[in-house]
Write a protein that holds these residues in place. Structure first.
Motif: not given
Length: 237
Positions: A35-52
């Motif tokens: 679960e933790r790895e899945a969420c870190r992958l998701f967060e990384f994508g958010c930063f790549i797409h411009g989330v602060d």
């Protein structure tokens, strides 16, 4: 409660960015990750797409469904039959997004498929009901009636409300609940959030299914700020 065009634009921007990350995530998840790895992958994508910032990332999973909808992701390994829930509260220019998606590791069991569809349909009902000039409790009633249909496997959950608003804070008023008589007006942001409990296909234990989308109320009705969740639960292969 009524947001300016500038505020709505910021919320739209973060909702679209997070939507794109969720839409891409199915093909990035894999068996054997946690679960933790899945969420870190998701967060990384958010930063790549411009989330602060990603200050509120909740997750849960379980075979045949999850039993809670909030909590820190864990080191639980995701395997066949698991349903993964990720709920994302993200920020862009100080304004919030907040919505979730569900993922099935392998083909979903019949109970999960049925309830996912029922809650998806209830979300559609909630979006359609969010019309200007009506009390927000009517939105709650419309979704409650949809979830309580006699053909549904599960029943409306006991979480209470089925949504809220957000902006600089999350959550904000009004609340999508039975006793909130706030009249909807153009410029209001509403998180449409129905949920249902149901018995696990595998052992009969109680599971939960939740959907959430973000809309802005306009003169002509509710307009989605998120990209709509798929009608069928996304499958990780």
């Amino acid at each position: 409660m009524i947001k300016s065009e500038g505020e709505i634009d910021r919320i739209r921007t973060v909702c679209r960015a997070v939507s794109q990350v969720f839409d891409n995530l199915t093909h990035q998840l894999h068996f054997g990750m946690t679960e933790r790895e899945a969420c870190r992958l998701f967060e990384f994508g958010c930063f790549i797409h411009g989330v602060d910032k990603t200050p509120k990332i909740d997750s849960a999973s379980g075979r045949g469904g999850y039993s809670r909808c909030y909590g820190e992701p864990t080191d639980k390994v995701l395997s066949g039959g698991d349903v993964l829930f990720i709920d994302a509260g993200c920020l862009f220019n100080f304004y919030w997004s907040d919505f979730n998606r569900n993922f099935s590791f392998g083909e979903a069991d019949p109970h999960t498929q049925d309830v996912y569809q029922a809650v998806w349909e209830a979300t559609e009902v909630g979006i359609s009901a969010a019309q200007p000039g009506v009390p927000i409790c009517n939105v709650w009633t419309a979704m409650s009636d949809a979830l309580s249909h006699s053909t549904n496997l599960g029943k409306s959950s006991t979480i209470g409300r089925m949504g809220h608003s957000m902006g600089l804070w999350m959550p904000e008023l009004p609340s999508v609940q039975q006793n909130d008589n706030t009249i909807l007006e153009p410029g209001m942001i509403i998180n449409i959030e129905p949920s249902m409990t149901y018995p696990s296909y595998f052992d009969g234990s109680s599971k939960l299914m939740l959907h959430e989308e973000v809309v802005v109320v306009t003169e002509s009705g509710a307009k989605l700020l998120t990209s709509r969740a798929p009608r069928q639960i996304p499958v990780v292969k």
